[in-house]
Motif scaffolding. Structure first.
Motif, PDB file in Angstrom:
ATOM      1  N   VAL A  95      58.090 -22.332  82.813  1.00 30.50           N
ATOM      2  CA  VAL A  95      58.895 -21.514  83.936  1.00 30.50           C
ATOM      3  C   VAL A  95      59.873 -21.750  84.614  1.00 30.50           C
ATOM      4  CG1 VAL A  95      58.803 -20.542  86.338  1.00 30.50           C
ATOM      5  CG2 VAL A  95      56.658 -20.344  84.523  1.00 30.50           C
ATOM      6  N   VAL A  96      61.010 -21.740  84.388  1.00 24.39           N
ATOM      7  CA  VAL A  96      62.166 -22.697  84.861  1.00 24.39           C
ATOM      8  C   VAL A  96      62.459 -22.961  86.539  1.00 24.39           C
ATOM      9  CG1 VAL A  96      64.582 -23.141  84.899  1.00 24.39           C
ATOM     10  CG2 VAL A  96      63.830 -22.691  82.720  1.00 24.39           C
ATOM     11  N   ARG A  97      62.258 -21.282  86.946  1.00 23.52           N
ATOM     12  CA  ARG A  97      61.956 -21.403  88.473  1.00 23.52           C
ATOM     13  C   ARG A  97      61.589 -20.165  88.986  1.00 23.52           C
ATOM     14  NH1 ARG A  97      67.762 -19.866  90.419  1.00 23.52           N
ATOM     15  NH2 ARG A  97      68.546 -18.465  88.223  1.00 23.52           N
ATOM     16  N   VAL A  98      61.230 -20.196  90.132  1.00 24.18           N
ATOM     17  CA  VAL A  98      61.213 -18.780  90.453  1.00 24.18           C
ATOM     18  C   VAL A  98      62.022 -17.950  91.894  1.00 24.18           C
ATOM     19  CG1 VAL A  98      59.253 -17.508  91.902  1.00 24.18           C
ATOM     20  CG2 VAL A  98      59.017 -19.127  89.545  1.00 24.18           C
ATOM     21  N   PHE A  99      62.492 -16.762  92.246  1.00 22.11           N
ATOM     22  CA  PHE A  99      63.351 -17.161  93.185  1.00 22.11           C
ATOM     23  C   PHE A  99      63.280 -15.571  93.570  1.00 22.11           C
ATOM     24  CE2 PHE A  99      65.288 -16.909  89.376  1.00 22.11           C
ATOM     25  CZ  PHE A  99      67.100 -15.209  88.833  1.00 22.11           C
ATOM     26  N   PRO A 100      63.725 -15.033  95.138  1.00 20.54           N
ATOM     27  CA  PRO A 100      63.346 -13.474  95.004  1.00 20.54           C
ATOM     28  C   PRO A 100      64.745 -12.910  94.309  1.00 20.54           C
ATOM     29  CG  PRO A 100      64.134 -15.161  97.198  1.00 20.54           C
ATOM     30  CD  PRO A 100      63.841 -16.194  96.195  1.00 20.54           C
ATOM     31  N   LEU A 101      64.286 -11.450  94.675  1.00 18.93           N
ATOM     32  CA  LEU A 101      65.225 -10.634  94.056  1.00 18.93           C
ATOM     33  C   LEU A 101      65.867 -10.403  95.381  1.00 18.93           C
ATOM     34  CD1 LEU A 101      66.506  -9.467  91.234  1.00 18.93           C
ATOM     35  CD2 LEU A 101      64.615  -7.470  91.279  1.00 18.93           C
ATOM     36  N   THR A 102      66.663  -9.656  95.676  1.00 19.54           N
ATOM     37  CA  THR A 102      67.336  -9.009  96.869  1.00 19.54           C
ATOM     38  C   THR A 102      68.083  -7.587  96.578  1.00 19.54           C
ATOM     39  OG1 THR A 102      69.701 -10.301  96.027  1.00 19.54           O
ATOM     40  CG2 THR A 102      68.674 -11.394  97.537  1.00 19.54           C
ATOM     41  N   ARG A 103      68.324  -7.352  97.305  1.00 17.66           N
ATOM     42  CA  ARG A 103      68.725  -5.909  97.304  1.00 17.66           C
ATOM     43  C   ARG A 103      70.261  -5.574  97.998  1.00 17.66           C
ATOM     44  NH1 ARG A 103      64.584  -1.651  97.291  1.00 17.66           N
ATOM     45  NH2 ARG A 103      62.352  -2.213  97.752  1.00 17.66           N
ATOM     46  N   SER A 104      70.852  -4.651  97.418  1.00 10.16           N
ATOM     47  CA  SER A 104      72.126  -4.005  97.897  1.00 10.16           C
ATOM     48  C   SER A 104      72.368  -3.360  99.442  1.00 10.16           C
ATOM     49  CB  SER A 104      73.400  -3.340  97.192  1.00 10.16           C
ATOM     50  OG  SER A 104      72.370  -2.359  97.151  1.00 10.16           O
ATOM     51  N   GLY A 105      73.663  -3.083  99.827  1.00 11.34           N
ATOM     52  CA  GLY A 105      73.154  -2.475 101.263  1.00 11.34           C
ATOM     53  C   GLY A 105      72.684  -1.667 101.254  1.00 11.34           C
ATOM     54  N   GLU A 106      72.783  -0.844  99.813  1.00  9.92           N
ATOM     55  CA  GLU A 106      72.904   0.636  99.856  1.00  9.92           C
ATOM     56  C   GLU A 106      70.816   0.512  99.540  1.00  9.92           C
ATOM     57  OE1 GLU A 106      75.003  -0.693  97.342  1.00  9.92           O
ATOM     58  OE2 GLU A 106      75.953   0.002  99.621  1.00  9.92           O
ATOM     59  N   GLY A 107      69.930  -0.459  99.154  1.00 10.81           N
ATOM     60  CA  GLY A 107      69.365  -0.597  98.975  1.00 10.81           C
ATOM     61  C   GLY A 107      68.129  -1.201  97.848  1.00 10.81           C
ATOM     62  N   GLU A 108      69.236  -1.058  96.530  1.00 18.52           N
ATOM     63  CA  GLU A 108      68.957  -1.268  95.336  1.00 18.52           C
ATOM     64  C   GLU A 108      68.854  -2.914  95.143  1.00 18.52           C
ATOM     65  OE1 GLU A 108      69.149   1.340  92.549  1.00 18.52           O
ATOM     66  OE2 GLU A 108      69.104   2.504  94.692  1.00 18.52           O
TER      67      GLU A 108
END
Length: 108
Positions: free
Chosen positions: A88-101
């Protein structure tokens, strides 16, 4: 690099291995290439309140890695073994677009 999505923090066992439920139920760990992460997140985890991306260096994995088509016309990496902590190199949060995707900044 390869990527694995999680909805909760990884729980490492005493050997430094992570065994997602799919390893037991399907025999492998679902992984993605960079250009597949957002698609997988939006296809299967759209309603998850939070997602984290586990970035993995495939050269540090010990289990067999196969690229297989699960019936969608694209090959996805499947790991036939646990994820090892040193891979595992890193763990980071996934984000959403303004449309919620869900969006993912890496395209490869």
């Amino acid at each position: 690099m390869l990527y694995h999505l999680v909805t909760n923090p990884i729980e490492w066992d005493s050997a430094g291995e992570y065994h997602p439920a799919s390893l037991e139920t399907e025999g492998f760990v679902h992984l993605s290439f960079g250009d597949q992460v957002a698609w997988v997140a939006n296809q299967f985890l759209k309603t998850a309140p939070n997602l984290w991306v586990v970035e993995i260096d495939p050269s540090r994995l010990l289990g067999e890695l196969r690229v297989e088509d699960p019936g969608v016309g694209k090959g996805f990496p499947h790991l036939y073994g646990p994820i090892l902590r040193p891979s595992v190199v890193r763990v980071f949060p996934l984000t959403r677009s303004g449309e919620g995707e869900w969006v993912f900044p890496v395209s490869s």
